[in-house]
Design a protein around this motif. Structure first.
Motif, PDB file in Angstrom:
ATOM      1  N   VAL A   1      -0.414   4.542   9.651  1.00  0.00           N
ATOM      2  CA  VAL A   1      -0.261   3.363  10.507  1.00  0.00           C
ATOM      3  C   VAL A   1      -0.961   3.512  11.857  1.00  0.00           C
ATOM      4  CG1 VAL A   1       1.946   2.833   9.399  1.00  0.00           C
ATOM      5  CG2 VAL A   1       1.924   4.058  11.586  1.00  0.00           C
ATOM      6  N   ALA A   2      -1.476   4.682  12.150  1.00  0.00           N
ATOM      7  CA  ALA A   2      -2.130   4.894  13.442  1.00  0.00           C
ATOM      8  C   ALA A   2      -3.377   4.025  13.563  1.00  0.00           C
ATOM      9  CB  ALA A   2      -2.500   6.367  13.602  1.00  0.00           C
ATOM     10  N   GLY A   3      -3.464   3.251  14.631  1.00  0.00           N
ATOM     11  CA  GLY A   3      -4.656   2.467  14.911  1.00  0.00           C
ATOM     12  C   GLY A   3      -4.845   1.220  14.076  1.00  0.00           C
ATOM     13  N   VAL A   4      -3.834   0.809  13.316  1.00  0.00           N
ATOM     14  CA  VAL A   4      -3.999  -0.376  12.464  1.00  0.00           C
ATOM     15  C   VAL A   4      -3.618  -1.654  13.206  1.00  0.00           C
ATOM     16  CG1 VAL A   4      -3.583   0.968  10.371  1.00  0.00           C
ATOM     17  CG2 VAL A   4      -1.678  -0.243  11.466  1.00  0.00           C
ATOM     18  N   GLU A   5      -4.030  -2.787  12.628  1.00  0.00           N
ATOM     19  CA  GLU A   5      -3.674  -4.099  13.181  1.00  0.00           C
ATOM     20  C   GLU A   5      -2.502  -4.730  12.442  1.00  0.00           C
ATOM     21  OE1 GLU A   5      -7.566  -6.375  13.991  1.00  0.00           O
ATOM     22  OE2 GLU A   5      -8.112  -4.728  12.633  1.00  0.00           O
ATOM     23  N   GLY A   6      -2.215  -4.195  11.253  1.00  0.00           N
ATOM     24  CA  GLY A   6      -1.107  -4.716  10.464  1.00  0.00           C
ATOM     25  C   GLY A   6      -0.548  -3.635   9.555  1.00  0.00           C
ATOM     26  N   VAL A   7       0.730  -3.774   9.217  1.00  0.00           N
ATOM     27  CA  VAL A   7       1.383  -2.846   8.284  1.00  0.00           C
ATOM     28  C   VAL A   7       2.097  -3.664   7.220  1.00  0.00           C
ATOM     29  CG1 VAL A   7       3.106  -1.023   7.977  1.00  0.00           C
ATOM     30  CG2 VAL A   7       1.753  -1.109  10.092  1.00  0.00           C
ATOM     31  N   VAL A   8       1.822  -3.357   5.952  1.00  0.00           N
ATOM     32  CA  VAL A   8       2.499  -4.003   4.826  1.00  0.00           C
ATOM     33  C   VAL A   8       3.313  -2.948   4.090  1.00  0.00           C
ATOM     34  CG1 VAL A   8       2.249  -5.325   2.691  1.00  0.00           C
ATOM     35  CG2 VAL A   8       0.608  -5.654   4.562  1.00  0.00           C
TER      36      VAL A   8
ATOM     37  N   GLY B   1       6.929   2.417  16.730  1.00  0.00           N
ATOM     38  CA  GLY B   1       6.573   3.475  17.672  1.00  0.00           C
ATOM     39  C   GLY B   1       5.371   4.288  17.238  1.00  0.00           C
ATOM     40  N   LYS B   2       4.984   4.167  15.985  1.00  0.00           N
ATOM     41  CA  LYS B   2       3.804   4.873  15.468  1.00  0.00           C
ATOM     42  C   LYS B   2       2.619   3.917  15.325  1.00  0.00           C
ATOM     43  CE  LYS B   2       6.105   8.757  14.826  1.00  0.00           C
ATOM     44  NZ  LYS B   2       6.527   9.174  13.478  1.00  0.00           N
ATOM     45  N   ALA B   3       2.883   2.721  14.813  1.00  0.00           N
ATOM     46  CA  ALA B   3       1.831   1.701  14.737  1.00  0.00           C
ATOM     47  C   ALA B   3       1.596   1.133  16.130  1.00  0.00           C
ATOM     48  CB  ALA B   3       2.250   0.586  13.782  1.00  0.00           C
ATOM     49  N   PRO B   4       0.372   0.693  16.440  1.00  0.00           N
ATOM     50  CA  PRO B   4       0.099   0.095  17.752  1.00  0.00           C
ATOM     51  C   PRO B   4       1.037  -1.075  18.033  1.00  0.00           C
ATOM     52  CG  PRO B   4      -1.938   0.502  16.567  1.00  0.00           C
ATOM     53  CD  PRO B   4      -0.835   0.755  15.580  1.00  0.00           C
TER      54      PRO B   4
END
Length: 288
Positions: A54-61, A80-83
């Motif tokens: 998830v580091a540096g992504v714009e979306g998480v599915v 807290g891990k994803a932007p």
């Protein structure tokens, strides 16, 4: 768009592949090495740590088995891990309360998030023809819609957080009831001496018309091609239908909803799953 996809099972694998096919940069995570290899073959970049994915992504599915795992993954690997600007989409089918709880935590941390469970089986996941029922704010829905469109034929905003899960469990409760009724009618007609094909031709064009009969005929060689024509393999597993019915019954109890037929359907699928849990839910006709 750079998207992390967590959960590459029967449904998630095809969904992640369709995101990559649509031109998105997909970071894929799963505990299964085989699932990761398939994702890699389908154009995804694979990770063995969800937090790194998830580091540096714009979306998480996410597409995960149950609410406990969803809560754990978001608490430990996403929030807290994803932007902070990433949009979060949980496509798992889980209980309404957990969906609302996870979204509340995400929003408190500054994320836009939706619950977006799906309708459609493995074939729809692979073919990019799922229907998404989405719960969340208008802003979160608008951001999530662009991601979901790459994986489905319809994306519907059901309402606020948890509304997607509500729509999913109510829809599948109705589907279970309808399939049992369809199967009973076909077998009763047959035992009374009516050719099942003739019954299909009549009922599919009259007041008995319904999705279970017209689009998912549960008897081999009758009506449209369906899992029944493949020995009930593929499609929507009985065990998954039972999972959704259990969620529906828990929700009904929470709000004191009367679900007499829903409860009976759950009872029938509890028994069916003991022998046919891995077969399509239309295999209920085998017990009649």
């Amino acid at each position: 768009m750079k998207i992390a996809f967590i959960g590459l099972g029967n449904m998630g694998g095809g969904m992640a592949a369709n995101l990559a096919k649509a031109g998105h940069e997909v970071n894929a995570f799963d505990l299964s090495e085989e699932a990761l290899q398939t994702a890699s073959d389908n154009g995804c970049k694979t990770f063995t740590d969800a937090g790194e994915a998830v580091a540096g992504v714009e979306g998480v599915v996410t597409m995960l088995p149950n609410g406990g795992i969803v809560n754990s993954v978001y608490e430990n690997s996403v929030i807290g891990k994803a932007p902070a600007g990433a949009v979060l989409l949980d496509c798992s089918t889980i209980d309404v309360a957990t969906a609302k709880e996870v979204i509340a935590k995400a929003e408190a941390a500054g994320y836009d998030m939706v619950d977006a469970p799906v309708s459609g089986g493995i074939a729809a996941a692979n073919g990019g023809t799922l229907t998404f029922m989405v719960g969340g704010t208008e802003k979160a829905f608008t951001r999530a819609e662009a991601v979901l469109q790459a994986m489905g034929k319809a994306v519907i905003h059901a309402g606020d957080a948890g509304a997607g899960q509500t729509a999913k469990i109510c829809n599948n409760m109705l589907l279970a009831i309808s399939m049992i009724g369809t199967a009973e009618a076909i077998k009763m007609a047959e035992k009374l001496g009516l050719d099942p094909q003739k019954f299909y031709e009549i009922s599919s064009q009259s007041s008995g018309y319904c999705w279970s009969l017209n689009a998912y005929t549960p008897l081999p060689g009758i009506g449209v091609e369906s899992p029944a024509d493949n020995e009930y393999k593929g499609g929507f597993a009985t065990a998954l239908m039972l999972k959704d019915l259990r969620l529906a019954m828990d929700a009904a109890q929470d709000v004191n909803a009367t679900t007499v037929l829903g409860a009976k359907a759950a009872e029938i699928y509890e028994k069916l799953a003991e022998e046919y849990g891995g077969l399509d839910f239309s295999s209920v006709i085998k017990t009649l």
